[in-house]
Design an enzyme around this catalytic site. Structure first.
Site, PDB file in Angstrom:
ATOM      1  CG  HIS A 194      -1.465  -1.406   1.459  1.00  5.59           C
ATOM      2  ND1 HIS A 194      -2.070  -1.856   3.000  1.00  5.59           N
ATOM      3  CD2 HIS A 194      -2.096  -2.591   0.101  1.00  5.59           C
ATOM      4  CE1 HIS A 194      -2.358  -3.471   2.148  1.00  5.59           C
ATOM      5  NE2 HIS A 194      -2.264  -3.323   0.888  1.00  5.59           N
ATOM      6  CB  CYS A 212      -6.747   0.405 -17.265  1.00 10.68           C
ATOM      7  SG  CYS A 212      -7.263  -1.532 -17.182  1.00 10.68           S
TER       8      CYS A 212
HETATM    9  C1  PEP Z   1      -4.434  -5.244 -13.466  1.00 12.83           C
HETATM   10  O1  PEP Z   1      -4.980  -6.230 -13.098  1.00 12.83           O
HETATM   11  O2  PEP Z   1      -3.678  -5.139 -14.757  1.00 12.83           O
HETATM   12  C2  PEP Z   1      -4.987  -3.689 -12.815  1.00 12.83           C
HETATM   13  C3  PEP Z   1      -5.372  -2.524 -13.530  1.00 12.83           C
HETATM   14  O3  PEP Z   1      -5.681  -4.142 -11.268  1.00 12.83           O
HETATM   15  P1  PEP Z   1      -4.796  -3.404 -10.556  1.00 12.83           P
HETATM   16  O4  PEP Z   1      -3.181  -3.719 -11.252  1.00 12.83           O
HETATM   17  O5  PEP Z   1      -4.810  -3.794  -9.290  1.00 12.83           O
HETATM   18  O6  PEP Z   1      -4.685  -5.317 -10.318  1.00 12.83           O
END
Ligand code: PEP
Ligand code: MG
Length: 746
Positions: free
Chosen positions: A363, A676
Site C-alpha cells: 500500500h 489499463c
Molecule cells: C491489472 O490487473 O492490470 C489492473 C489494472 O488492476 P490492479 O493492478 O489493480 O490489479
C-alpha cells in the site's frame, strides 16, 4: 556469589567509563579497553577486531597478542573462530580453541599459546561491527558471568563506535556515517530525487551507558515502563473498533506487563548499566533471538517486543520524538516500512522514499505512486547507514540509492535529473495536443487514479479522463471501513474534478495482495487465485451494494461508468450487473436522481474471459484489459514475486498474439476495449499495444507525456509490420526489432 560478580562487572564498567571520559586518541582508547578488560576478567589476552569493510575484519587493538599484528592481521567473514563469531552473531566459548571447528592458526599473533577462547560479537541494533575476544593459556571455559561482562564491554564498544569515539589519530577506525555509500534496492516508483535524509524512526543513541546508582536507574526504568503501559492503554482504548490493531496492541500490553522482561532489564541495571543501556542490552538479546527464529509467529512477537523497546528508549532518552515540523529541506524519507496512512500524512512534502523492506504491490508503494514520489524498496542497511540530514540521491529508475555521494556521483546524477527535466518540458509542450500517430491514428490516453492526491494530475498530465479509478485505495488507506456518506463525498469530488470527462470507477478489488487492515485476513494457499475482487463482492454483497449506492448518489444525475474487476465468466458479470440494476431500482424508489447515462463494463484479467461466448462480448458494454493480472495468469508468474515477475516480456509473441485475439473479438462485436495495466504506461509497450489495435490506454499520470511523445513520432502500420515479421521469423519477443525501429527514428 551474584553480589560479587555484580560488583565485578560494575567495577569493570566504572573503569571503562573513566577510560572513555579521558581525553585520548581513538587508538589509545581501544588499547586501554583491551588492557583493562583482560585485567578485569583475568586473561592474558583481550583483542578487538573491527570490520574494515562488509567482509573483512581487522585486528584493531590487543593486549597480549603480538602488537606488530595490530592493523596487519585481517580475516574474512566466517574465517577462523573470530570470523565465525562475526558471521553467526553467536558467542564462542571454548576451553580448547585449537580443537574447535573453524580454528585457524595465525602465526603473526602468537596465538597458538592460548587454549581458551571467548569471542562475543560487537553489534548495534543488528548491525555487525566486529568481535571482542579474550583468550587464556589455561584450559578453562568462561563462566556465564564472565560472558556477561564481555558482552557488556562489547555493547559499550558498539555504542562508542556509533559516537565516533575511536576515530582519529592512529586511524583505529574510519569515521562512521561519513563515507559515500551506494545501496541497491528495487524500483517502487520511478523518478529521481535529491535531498536530505529524514528518518521515520530516528535511531536513539545512548550516551550514558554506565551508572553508579542502581536504585536511581531502577526507579527511572519503572517510571518509563509505567509511562509506556499508559500509552499502550491509551492506544488500545482508541482502537476499539479495529480488531486487527487491537490484537497487536493486546500483545504489546502483555509484553509491557511481562514480569520477565522487566526482571531481565533490572538485572542489567544491577550489573552496572544505566536504565537505557539495560533496555538496549535486552533489545539486542531479543534481536539475536529474532534472527534465529524460524517460526513466523514467534518472529512477529519478538518484533513486537523490539518495537516496544524502541518506545521505551524514546521515553527514557527523550530522543526521537520528532514531529514533521522539523523536516529538512527536500526531505527523503528513510524507514524500515511505512503504512499508507502515515505516508499520506507526509504527503507531497517528501521528495523521495527509501524503504528497507516493502513490496512493489504494498500500500505504501501504491500511495508513493499516486503521489509520484520516487521510491526504492528492499534497500538493505539503509537504516543503519543513514543519519538524519545526510545528503542522499534516490534513483527510482534503477532502484539505487547514493548516500553521502561524492562529487562525481553528484555531477552525474544532476546531469541525469536535468535531462529528465528537459524531457518533462517536452512533454508539457504537447500536453494539450492529441496522441495522434504519424499514420493518423488517434489513441485515447486516460489516467489511472484512486486517491484524492491523484486528482490534480487530471489537469497537469493531459489525460482525457480516468480510465481506471481503483476504489479500493480509499478503503486501504483507512483503518476503518468508510461509511457510505464518506464514499458519496469522495466519489462526488472525483466526478467534480473530472469536469465532464469520463471516469471509470472500478468496484472494490480486494483480496490477494490488497488486504484491508480491518478485515480478517483469509488464510488461503494461493491468494492471487483465491477469494478476491468480484468473488468477494458477489458472495458478500453488503459492501458492494453500499458502494454502488454511493456511486449512484455521487453521480447525482451525471453520467456514470462502473467496471467490475476480475470477472472470469459471463455469469459473474451478469450477476454484478444485476446488482447495479437493483441498486438503481432502490434509488428510484427513494426518489434520488438517476445518472443521465450509465455504462457497466468488466475488466479482462483472466484468460478465461477472452474465450467467453459471443453473447458476453455483445452484452458487456466495454472491456478493459487488466494487463498486470492477465499477464501473471497467462505466464503463470506471480506479479509480486521478484524472482519471476520480470521473467516474461510483455512483448513476448505469445502474449501479443493473445492480446491481438482479444482485439479481434471485440472488433467483431463492436465492444469498446482499453488496456489499463502498468504496461500501458511504458512507452515501447504502449506503442506495440497501439500497433496491434488498441485505441485506448490508461496509465499512471506521469506516463502520459512520454507515451504520447513516442506515439506522435511513430507509424503504427510500420510497427505492426515489424511485429508480424518478428513473429514470422520465430522470435521469442518482438522487442529487439521494435527497438531497432525506434533507434532509426529521426
Ligand atoms: C491489472 O490487473 O492490470 C489492473 C489494472 O488492476 P490492479 O493492478 O489493480 O490489479
Ligand atoms: Mg487487476
Amino acid at each position: 556469589m551474584i553480589e560479587r560478580v555484580e560488583s565485578e562487572s560494575r567495577k569493570l564498567l566504572g573503569r571503562l567509563r573513566d577510560t572513555m571520559a579521558e581525553k585520548a586518541a581513538g587508538q589509545e582508547r581501544l588499547d586501554k579497553i583491551t588492557h583493562l578488560t583482560a585485567d578485569s576478567i583475568g586473561t592474558e589476552v583481550c583483542s578487538i577486531y573491527l570490520f574494515r569493510d562488509d567482509d573483512t575484519l581487522e585486528l584493531c587493538a590487543t593486549e597480549g597478542l603480538n602488537p606488530e599484528a595490530v592493523h596487519q592481521t585481517r580475516m574474512k567473514m566466517g574465517e577462523g573462530l573470530v570470523g565465525r563469531v562475526a558471521r553467526t552473531g553467536k558467542i564462542i566459548n571454548t576451553a580448547d580453541a585449537p580443537a574447535t571447528r573453524g580454528f585457524r592458526y595465525m602465526a603473526e599473533t602468537g596465538e597458538e599459546l592460548y587454549s581458551s577462547f571467548l569471542g562475543v560479537p560487537i553489534q548495534r541494533l543488528g548491525e555487525k561491527l566486529g568481535v571482542l575476544v579474550v583468550q587464556s593459556k589455561d584450559a578453562r571455559k568462561f563462566s556465564a558471568d564472565e560472558v556477561y561482562a564481555l558482552e557488556v564491554v562489547a555493547m559499550v564498544l558498539a555504542e562508542m563506535t556509533e559516537l565516533g569515539a575511536f576515530v582519529g589519530e592512529g586511524a583505529a577506525l574510519r569515521a562512521r556515517h561519513t563515507e559515500p555509500v551506494l545501496l541497491r534496492g528495487i524500483t517502487g516508483q520511478e523518478g529521481s530525487a535529491e535531498g536530505h535524509v529524514w528518518l521515520h524512526e530516528p535511531r536513539v543513541v545512548v550516551t550514558n551507558l554506565v551508572a553508579d546508582d542502581p536504585a536511581t536507574e531502577r526507579a527511572r526504568l519503572i517510571e518509563a515502563v509505567e509511562a509506556l503501559r499508559i500509552s499502550v492503554d491509551q492506544l488500545l482504548s482508541g482502537a476499539v473498533e479495529d480488531a486487527e490493531q487491537v490484537q497487536v496492541l493486546e500483545a504489546y500490553r502483555m509484553f509491557a506487563n511481562s514480569k520477565g522482561w522487566l526482571r531481565r532489564m533490572e538485572e542489567n541495571i544491577d550489573r552496572g548499566l544505566s536504565a537505557e543501556a539495560a533496555v538496549e542490552k535486552e533489545q539486542s538479546d531479543v534481536r539475536a533471538r529474532m534472527m534465529q527464529a524460524n517460526d513466523l509467529y514467534l518472529r512477529e512477537r519478538l518484533q513486537d517486543l523490539d518495537d516496544l523497546s524502541n518506545r521505551l528508549l524514546r521515553i527514557l532518552t527523550g530522543q526521537g520524538m520528532q514531529t514533521g515540523a522539523e523536516l529538512p529541506e527536500n526531505p527523503i524519507l528513510v524507514a524500515r516500512n511505512i503504512g499508507p496512512g502515515e505516508l499520506l500524512e507526509y504527503g507531497r512534502s517528501l521528495r523521495g522514499i527509501v524503504l528497507e523492506e516493502g513490496a512493489v504491490g504494498s500500500h505504501a508503494a501504491i500511495v508513493a505512486r499516486a503521489l509520484a514520489i520516487p521510491l526504492v524498496i528492499g534497500t538493505k542497511r539503509i537504516q543503519i547507514e543513514a543519519l538524519n540530514g545526510d545528503h542522499i540521491m534516490v534513483d527510482g529508475d534503477q532502484g539505487v540509492v547514493h548516500l553521502r555521494p561524492d562529487d562525481t556521483v553528484v555531477t552525474a546524477f544532476r546531469d541525469k535529473m536535468a535531462m529528465q527535466a528537459k524531457a518533462q518540458e517536452r512533454y508539457a509542450s504537447i500536453r494539450d495536443k492529441p496522441a495522434v500517430t504519424l499514420c493518423g491514428t488517434r489513441i485515447r490516453l486516460d489516467m489511472n487514479a484512486g486517491l484524492m492526491a491523484d486528482l490534480p494530475s487530471l489537469e497537469s498530465s493531459g489525460a482525457e479522463g480516468v480510465g481506471l479509478f481503483r476504489t479500493e485505495l480509499q478503503f486501504l488507506v483507512r483503518n476503518k471501513m468508510p461509511r457510505r456518506t464518506e464514499l458519496v463525498d469522495i466519489y462526488a469530488r472525483v466526478i467534480d474534478a473530472a469536469r465532464g470527462r469520463r471516469v471509470v470507477f472500478r468496484t472494490l478489488d480486494i483480496g490477494s495482495d490488497k488486504v484491508l487492515p480491518y478485515m480478517a485476513p483469509q488464510d488461503e494457499p494461493n491468494p492471487a487465485l483465491g477469494w478476491r475482487a468480484i468473488r468477494v463482492g458477489l458472495d458478500k454483497p453488503g459492501v458492494m451494494r453500499m458502494q454502488l449506492q454511493a456511486l449512484l448518489r455521487a453521480a447525482n444525475g451525471r453520467p456514470l461508468t462502473i467496471m467490475f474487476p476480475f470477472v472470469a465468466q459471463f455469469a459473474e458479470y451478469d450477476a454484478a450487473r444485476n446488482e447495479v440494476h437493483k441498486a438503481i431500482a432502490r434509488e428510484e424508489r427513494l426518489g434520488h436522481v438517476l445518472p443521465e447515462r450509465l455504462e457497466i463494463g468488466a475488466m479482462l484479467e483472466t484468460p478465461s474471459l477472452a474465450f467467453a461466448s459471443k453473447r458476453f462480448f455483445e452484452e458487456v458494454e466495454f472491456l478493459s484489459i487488466g494487463g498486470n493480472d492477465l499477464k501473471q495468469f497467462f505466464f503463470a508468474a506471480d506479479r509480486e514475486n521478484e524472482r519471476v515477475r520480470r521473467r516474461y516480456d510483455t512483448l513476448n509473441v505469445s502474449f501479443l498474439s493473445f492480446l491481438q485475439d482479444i482485439v479481434t473479438r471485440c472488433a467483431a462485436t463492436n465492444t469498446p476495449l482499453s488496456f489499463c495495466g502498468e504496461d500501458a504506461g511504458r512507452p515501447v509497450e504502449a506503442l506495440c499495444l497501439a500497433a496491434i489495435g488498441l485505441r485506448s490506454l490508461s496509465m499512471r499520470p506521469a506516463s502520459i507525456g512520454p507515451v504520447k511523445h513516442l506515439l506522435r513520432r511513430c507509424d503504427l502500420t510500420e510497427v505492426r509490420r515489424i511485429i508480424e515479421t518478428a513473429k514470422d521469423a520465430g522470435e521469442q519477443t518482438v522487442r529487439p526489432a521494435v527497438m531497432e525501429y525506434l533507434r532509426s527514428l529521426p
